[in-house]
Motif scaffolding. Structure first.
Motif, PDB file in Angstrom:
ATOM      1  N   LEU A 167      30.780 -47.379 -84.492  1.00 18.47           N
ATOM      2  CA  LEU A 167      29.426 -47.942 -84.403  1.00 18.47           C
ATOM      3  C   LEU A 167      29.465 -49.460 -84.420  1.00 18.47           C
ATOM      4  O   LEU A 167      28.676 -50.117 -83.734  1.00 18.47           O
ATOM      5  CB  LEU A 167      28.566 -47.418 -85.557  1.00 18.47           C
ATOM      6  N   ALA A 168      30.390 -50.020 -85.187  1.00 21.88           N
ATOM      7  CA  ALA A 168      30.526 -51.478 -85.248  1.00 21.88           C
ATOM      8  C   ALA A 168      30.957 -52.052 -83.907  1.00 21.88           C
ATOM      9  O   ALA A 168      30.753 -53.238 -83.641  1.00 21.88           O
ATOM     10  CB  ALA A 168      31.525 -51.870 -86.336  1.00 21.88           C
ATOM     11  N   ARG A 169      31.553 -51.208 -83.065  1.00 21.23           N
ATOM     12  CA  ARG A 169      31.956 -51.620 -81.714  1.00 21.23           C
ATOM     13  C   ARG A 169      30.922 -51.207 -80.677  1.00 21.23           C
ATOM     14  O   ARG A 169      31.201 -51.152 -79.490  1.00 21.23           O
ATOM     15  CB  ARG A 169      33.333 -51.028 -81.392  1.00 21.23           C
ATOM     16  N   ASN A 170      29.732 -50.868 -81.155  1.00 21.29           N
ATOM     17  CA  ASN A 170      28.581 -50.564 -80.306  1.00 21.29           C
ATOM     18  C   ASN A 170      28.758 -49.263 -79.516  1.00 21.29           C
ATOM     19  O   ASN A 170      28.189 -49.106 -78.433  1.00 21.29           O
ATOM     20  CB  ASN A 170      28.297 -51.731 -79.335  1.00 21.29           C
ATOM     21  N   HIS A 171      29.544 -48.327 -80.054  1.00 21.04           N
ATOM     22  CA  HIS A 171      29.672 -47.016 -79.417  1.00 21.04           C
ATOM     23  C   HIS A 171      28.506 -46.137 -79.840  1.00 21.04           C
ATOM     24  O   HIS A 171      28.104 -46.145 -81.007  1.00 21.04           O
ATOM     25  CB  HIS A 171      30.989 -46.340 -79.826  1.00 21.04           C
ATOM     26  N   ALA A 172      27.976 -45.367 -78.930  1.00 22.49           N
ATOM     27  CA  ALA A 172      26.888 -44.439 -79.242  1.00 22.49           C
ATOM     28  C   ALA A 172      27.437 -43.239 -80.011  1.00 22.49           C
ATOM     29  O   ALA A 172      28.623 -42.908 -79.900  1.00 22.49           O
ATOM     30  CB  ALA A 172      26.219 -43.972 -77.956  1.00 22.49           C
ATOM     31  N   ILE A 173      26.565 -42.590 -80.785  1.00 24.60           N
ATOM     32  CA  ILE A 173      26.975 -41.395 -81.530  1.00 24.60           C
ATOM     33  C   ILE A 173      27.519 -40.333 -80.577  1.00 24.60           C
ATOM     34  O   ILE A 173      28.488 -39.634 -80.881  1.00 24.60           O
ATOM     35  CB  ILE A 173      25.793 -40.819 -82.340  1.00 24.60           C
ATOM     36  N   SER A 174      26.907 -40.217 -79.408  1.00 25.59           N
ATOM     37  CA  SER A 174      27.373 -39.217 -78.429  1.00 25.59           C
ATOM     38  C   SER A 174      28.804 -39.517 -77.981  1.00 25.59           C
ATOM     39  O   SER A 174      29.616 -38.601 -77.809  1.00 25.59           O
ATOM     40  CB  SER A 174      26.439 -39.188 -77.222  1.00 25.59           C
ATOM     41  N   THR A 175      29.120 -40.807 -77.797  1.00 24.29           N
ATOM     42  CA  THR A 175      30.482 -41.195 -77.405  1.00 24.29           C
ATOM     43  C   THR A 175      31.466 -40.907 -78.529  1.00 24.29           C
ATOM     44  O   THR A 175      32.567 -40.393 -78.294  1.00 24.29           O
ATOM     45  CB  THR A 175      30.519 -42.691 -77.047  1.00 24.29           C
ATOM     46  N   ILE A 176      31.070 -41.230 -79.754  1.00 24.25           N
ATOM     47  CA  ILE A 176      31.927 -40.973 -80.918  1.00 24.25           C
ATOM     48  C   ILE A 176      32.184 -39.474 -81.041  1.00 24.25           C
ATOM     49  O   ILE A 176      33.313 -39.039 -81.321  1.00 24.25           O
ATOM     50  CB  ILE A 176      31.267 -41.520 -82.193  1.00 24.25           C
TER      51      ILE A 176
END
Length: 245
Positions: free
Chosen positions: A84-93
């Motif tokens: 999340l700190a790298r601006n990844h969406a929850i769906s991507t994670i």
């Protein structure tokens, strides 16, 4: 058989073979589990780049020497926070952790893993999903400005064929003269030899304006071939969607 006469190098290569071929357990290094999964499964799929990238991110977060048994709830939560700190969406994670789940299943290992998007949000409600992005729909004037912009020829071809077919990025890259069903004015977006999957590629109409530029590009390719300049059969010469990006 180890490809070297140097005893030290031979020892290292033999050790690597033993580690990679050993029976997997929760004491195995995650890097070995992932590598075996990639080589056996995902490296043979179109999604191989995404799978490899997911593995790279996990090892970057947890460390290259992390073992499967160390992937506790706390470590999993750390990966979500780190992403999340790298601006990844929850769906991507969730997709990235899904690669981990598949790799563990491939190694016949069980680990209590939270990777489904809904499960992640239910377990750690402090993590909020990104608001849905508003779909951008360009008007005719904006499309006109795009097409009037100076750009590489390959990108222009890709954009034009994307507009005409509505195909997925990879499908548009695969378009070639062999895709055309000329007597019916159709274009088959699924090239010969490709098995249809959930990313279904349909057959679409060949628009009249598209016919003009496809014929033009084929004529240019024929002229270059006569001069001894062989090019790939596709209309757009990019090697992958990464090139388009």
């Amino acid at each position: 058989s180890l490809g070297t006469a140097d005893f030290e190098i031979a020892q290292r290569r033999l050790a690597e073979i033993i580690v990679k071929g050993a029976v997997k357990s929760n004491d195995s290094h995650l890097s070995v589990i992932l590598e075996n999964y990639f080589l056996d499964k995902t490296d043979h799929l179109a999604s191989k780049g995404s799978a490899r990238n997911a593995g790279r991110l996990m090892l970057e977060c947890w460390g290259a020497m992390v073992k499967v048994g160390a992937l506790t709830d706390e470590r999993q939560k750390k990966f979500v926070q780190w992403s999340l700190a790298r601006n990844h969406a929850i769906s991507t994670i969730s997709r990235n952790l899904g690669v981990l789940a598949a790799a563990l299943a491939h190694a016949k290992l069980h680990l209590d893993l939270t990777y489904n998007e809904g499960a992640v949000l239910a377990k750690w409600p402090e993590f909020k999903p990104k608001p849905a992005r508003k779909v951008f729909e360009p008007n005719d004037a904006e499309l006109g400005r795009l097409l009037a912009t100076r750009m590489p020829e390959n990108l222009r071809r890709w954009i034009l064929n994307s507009l005409a077919t509505g195909g997925r990025p990879g499908a548009v890259l695969d378009l070639a003269p062999a895709s055309r069903i000329r007597d019916q004015k159709l274009i088959d977006l699924n090239p010969e030899g490709r098995r249809q999957n959930k990313k279904y590629r349909p057959t679409v109409r060949e628009l009249r304006v598209q016919t003009r530029w496809l014929n033009k590009w084929e004529k240019e390719a024929t002229m270059l071939a006569k001069k001894g300049e062989e090019r790939p059969p596709q209309y757009c010469f990019y090697a992958s969607v990464d090139s388009v990006d």
